[in-house]
Write a protein that holds these residues in place. Structure first.
Motif, mmCIF file in Angstrom:
data_model
loop_
_atom_site.group_PDB
_atom_site.id
_atom_site.type_symbol
_atom_site.label_atom_id
_atom_site.label_comp_id
_atom_site.label_asym_id
_atom_site.label_seq_id
_atom_site.Cartn_x
_atom_site.Cartn_y
_atom_site.Cartn_z
ATOM 1 N N TYR A 158 0.626 -1.301 -0.055
ATOM 2 C CA TYR A 158 0.546 -0.091 0.220
ATOM 3 C C TYR A 158 0.938 1.527 0.286
ATOM 4 O O TYR A 158 0.824 2.158 -0.981
ATOM 5 N N SER A 162 1.242 4.169 -2.772
ATOM 6 C CA SER A 162 -0.017 5.328 -2.623
ATOM 7 C C SER A 162 0.390 6.482 -3.326
ATOM 8 O O SER A 162 -0.901 7.249 -3.243
ATOM 9 N N LEU A 168 -2.761 1.745 -7.283
ATOM 10 C CA LEU A 168 -3.679 1.478 -5.456
ATOM 11 C C LEU A 168 -4.528 0.908 -6.166
ATOM 12 O O LEU A 168 -5.130 0.423 -5.575
ATOM 13 N N ILE A 188 -1.234 1.340 8.464
ATOM 14 C CA ILE A 188 -0.839 2.624 6.781
ATOM 15 C C ILE A 188 -1.326 3.884 6.330
ATOM 16 O O ILE A 188 -1.069 4.880 6.117
ATOM 17 N N THR A 192 0.838 6.758 6.302
ATOM 18 C CA THR A 192 0.831 7.538 4.650
ATOM 19 C C THR A 192 -0.242 8.486 5.199
ATOM 20 O O THR A 192 -0.660 9.084 3.059
ATOM 21 N N THR A 194 -3.191 8.983 5.063
ATOM 22 C CA THR A 194 -4.869 8.750 4.155
ATOM 23 C C THR A 194 -5.610 8.573 5.571
ATOM 24 O O THR A 194 -5.397 8.447 6.833
ATOM 25 N N GLY A 230 -3.245 9.655 -3.332
ATOM 26 C CA GLY A 230 -2.300 9.726 -3.801
ATOM 27 C C GLY A 230 -2.210 10.825 -5.065
ATOM 28 O O GLY A 230 -0.994 11.959 -5.137
#
Length: 265
Positions: A158, A162, A168, A188, A192, A194, A230
């Motif tokens: 991932y 990303s 992705l 994750i 990242t 997110t 992303g």
């Protein structure tokens, strides 16, 4: 004194690092975003993380003995009582991984020995070395990914994709494994950045649904309108590096300049 302050400082940083527990091992994942985060004393820093993690295991084991030994008839030696760690107790291996996202090459030392001023071989033979496990997601091949254990593989995969929205969305949609452990989803989310919702109650998180929910919620708010995380992060980076003007980036994101500014602030 000073060494206590140092340990406290690392304990605080360790709280923000992500520890993934698997049956066989505990993984500490440290996300390094850019050149300024490259830590030239990283081998020392990682060694302290590992030592603290092992220290925590010993302390947790001792605490659990204190709780559970009250009615036990089993005899233990003074040494076992003093350390709180019994002869049959075992440690779980700790692996610290440094995940480097920076565009710049890593140019800091990768081992403790590299940091030493002396090259006296006789002496160095007795000095423990400590290697960093450095992962550069962009450079990993599919073969490299296969070397990771199950949930760690999903996390690294991932992270690798990303920044590439097509790849992705493909791995999210085609991959039955994207129903992942809550802990892996937290890794994750943290590494990242997110903004997915992770429920306290669920043991497994459907990453595909979590990302879809996040995007549709943003669309409802008029924040993003169908552009994926992303891609947006990549455009912001290009603007910061001066490779795109804000007008070009906004056009690529199908947004007005002001709207693009608001989303990226």
């Amino acid at each position: 004194g000073q060494s206590n302050d140092l340990v406290q400082k690392y304990r605080d940083i360790l709280k923000s690092a992500v520890v993934m527990q698997e049956d066989e091992a505990a993984y500490i994942l440290l996300g390094i975003e850019n050149q300024t985060d490259i830590h030239y004393a990283m081998p020392v820093r990682n060694m302290i993380y590992d030592a603290l993690q092992y220290g925590k295991q010993v302390a947790d084991t001792a605490a659990s003995h204190r709780r559970n030994d009250k009615g036990s008839k089993k005899q233990h030696t003074n040494g076992e009582y003093l350390s709180g760690f019994y002869k049959e107790d075992v440690l779980k291996p700790v692996v610290t991984l440094v995940i480097h996202f920076g565009a710049d090459e890593w140019d800091a030392p990768l081992s403790l020995h590299e940091m030493m001023g002396t090259q006296n071989e006789k002496l160095m033979h007795y000095v423990q070395d400590y290697q960093i496990h450095l992962i550069d997601p962009a450079k990993l091949t599919e073969e490299d990914l296969k070397k990771f254990t199950s949930s760690l593989r999903e996390v690294i995969e991932y992270i690798k994709y990303s920044k590439d929205k097509e790849k992705l969305s493909r791995i999210l949609k085609d991959n039955s494994r994207m129903l992942i452990d809550r802990e892996a989803a937290l890794v994750i989310k943290t590494i990242t950045n997110t903004a997915i919702e992770i429920s306290e109650k669920e043991e497994k998180i459907d990453m595909c649904k979590a990302i879809d929910d996040m995007l549709s919620e943003r669309e409802v708010k008029g924040e993003i309108r169908g552009i994926e995380i992303g891609e947006l992060r990549m455009l912001v980076k290009q603007v910061k590096k001066g490779r795109l003007t804000i007008e070009e980036a906004a056009e690529d994101a199908a947004m007005g300049v002001e709207e693009f500014r608001n989303v990226t602030d």
